[in-house]
Design a protein around this motif. Structure first.
Motif, PDB file in Angstrom:
ATOM      1  N   THR A   1      -5.512   1.724 -51.309  1.00 14.96           N
ATOM      2  CA  THR A   1      -4.264   1.875 -50.558  1.00 14.96           C
ATOM      3  C   THR A   1      -4.619   2.271 -49.132  1.00 14.96           C
TER       4      THR A   1
ATOM      5  N   LYS B   1      -3.917   0.845 -58.620  1.00 13.75           N
ATOM      6  CA  LYS B   1      -4.139   0.333 -57.265  1.00 13.75           C
ATOM      7  C   LYS B   1      -5.149   1.247 -56.593  1.00 13.75           C
TER       8      LYS B   1
ATOM      9  N   HIS C   1      -9.226  -0.783 -46.555  1.00 11.96           N
ATOM     10  CA  HIS C   1      -7.984  -1.544 -46.510  1.00 11.96           C
ATOM     11  C   HIS C   1      -8.075  -2.594 -45.391  1.00 11.96           C
TER      12      HIS C   1
END
Lengths: 227, 238
Positions: free
Chosen positions: A176, A173, A184
């Motif tokens: 974040t 991932k 994000h």
């Protein structure tokens, strides 16, 4: 009567750039999805240099390279402009668009490899994302180089929905909220734009497609190890 | 201080910096030319181009513009009324074609040339120079199509592709010296041979492309540095 044809691949991040741009501007076109194992004669005729999608054909005249096509569309249909009016702001937008375009393939390399090569590729993706996070002005604006969607956002758009599919399959991932707060937010804002939201390849289909691609890449990687 | 408040962070050896110099010359603009030492980059360069830390950078007042093709477009747009014609074509389709070919040149042509020149082994050199020949065949076709019988890729006036490709001519002359083969094969690239003469003689270009001998010296020193670096990388750890 305008004759506009697009040769693309539904799963390709580069094709999507062209589709989004045409949709944003409300331009109608005929779309031909290409089977890359079996390229149509029309595609080979229109893009003899690279033999790749996407290709836009406007009244019989072909253009290839996704970001060249996107700029062409922007200049030909000026509604919902993707570049600012000011020459300096335009230079900045082009700079980020070029940076992102150049780094996009590299950012996807983590999906092609495994083991140590993959670890290095993951690090490189993080480094590239960090440059975008810190240097492209996302801390001040909602989108890259502006408060409305622009050239650089179109270039980066694949990161909002194709990258998560790749991440899901590989088990990483990247963006974040702690590591990349601006990116994000950018992802959320990008996906909320109605034209974008309504023109994403279906998630499940994309997962299935990239799962198959991952198998192919892993097979190639292990073949490489055994020599 | 130049009257237009223009500074160029560049280098006489850099084809990319030369593009900007030629664009400024086409528009008749004064500027301060700052030659960077790439082994010891100035603070100004590092601050002006934090992303790539590379030349050229155009500083226009408070504004910094990076990436040669982007700088050329900026100059063309800001000073659109200077000079006899614009550098980029005026219609969108021709612009797209020009951008496509400049992108192709910076990828295929540039990489074959530089990897060929600095390859450490003969087999690689041969491979890259073969690729280069293929690229030049393609560019000969492109020249014939776009020039429509006139002197330049841009037609009567030098345009975006001319400026972009033309700045590699000095490095092609370096290849000539290194390999003993002519920069353009007269049988295969007659159009490019004539184009190169016309480009080099153009008033906006004169004095900007570096002299071959000086560039050869620079290239030899660069090749030595690269060879030393490659040897250091290949050496087994102590």
């Amino acid at each position: 009567m305008e004759d506009i044809k697009v040769f693309g691949l539904w799963s390709s991040p580069f094709s999507q750039r062209v589709v989004w741009t045409l949709k944003l501007k409300g331009v109608s076109y005929e779309y031909y999805d290409e089977d890359l194992a079996n390229k149509s004669n029309l595609l080979l005729q229109y893009n003899p240099i690279y033999k790749k999608v996407p290709v836009l054909v406007h009244n019989g005249k072909p253009i290839s390279e996704s970001m060249v096509i996107v700029q062409y569309i922007d200049e030909t249909w000026p509604q919902i402009p993707l570049l600012p009016q000011d020459a300096y702001e335009r230079a900045k937008a082009r700079f980020w668009s070029k940076f992102i375009e150049e780094k996009s393939m590299q950012m996807m390399e983590f999906f092609i490899y495994d083991g140590e090569r993959q670890e290095r590729a993951i690090k490189e993706t993080l480094d590239i994302l960090r440059v975008i996070e810190n240097e492209s002005g996302l801390s001040e604006k909602m989108f890259i180089c502006g408060n409305t969607i622009g050239l650089a956002d179109i270039a980066l758009g694949w990161v909002a929905h194709t990258l998560p599919v790749m991440e899901e399959i590989v088990g990483v991932k990247f963006i974040t909220i702690d590591a990349f707060p601006h990116l994000h937010s950018w992802v959320k804002n990008f996906l909320e734009i109605p034209v974008i939201k309504n023109n994403l390849p279906p998630h499940e289909k994309l997962v299935e497609y990239f799962r198959e691609r991952r198998k192919v890449f892993l097979a190639m990687a292990s073949h490489h190890h055994h020599h | 201080m130049a009257t237009n408040d223009l500074k160029l962070l560049g280098g006489w050896f850099s084809p990319f910096a030369c593009r900007v110099q030629i664009a400024l010359s086409i528009k008749g603009l004064d500027y301060e030319n700052i030659v960077e030492n790439l082994n010891l980059k100035s603070d100004l360069l590092l601050q002006s181009n934090p992303t790539y830390k590379k030349i050229p950078v155009l500083i226009h007042g408070e504004k910094t513009i990076c990436e040669s093709a982007i700088i050329v477009q900026y100059i063309d747009e800001v000073w659109k009324n200077n000079g006899t014609s614009s550098i980029l074509p005026s219609n969108a389709y021709d612009k797209a074609i020009a951008r496509f070919w400049v992108s192709y040149i910076d990828d295929k042509f540039f990489n074959s040339l530089r990897y060929g020149l600095f390859a450490q082994d003969d087999e690689s050199k041969k491979k890259y120079f073969e690729e280069l020949e293929e690229v030049l065949l393609k560019l000969e076709e492109v020249f014939n199509e776009l020039s429509e019988g006139k002197e330049f890729f841009g037609g009567e006036n030098i345009g975006f592709i001319d400026v972009a490709f033309g700045c590699y001519l000095s490095w092609l002359r370096v290849k000539e010296k290194f390999t003993g083969t002519k920069k353009f094969d007269e049988a295969k690239n007659p159009g490019l041979v004539k184009w190169a003469e016309a480009f080099s003689a153009h008033p906006a270009v004169k004095g900007i492309l570096p002299e071959t001998d000086k560039l050869v010296e620079y290239a030899i020193a660069l090749a030595q540095r690269l060879a030393a670096a490659a040897a250091a990388d290949a050496a087994p750890p102590k």
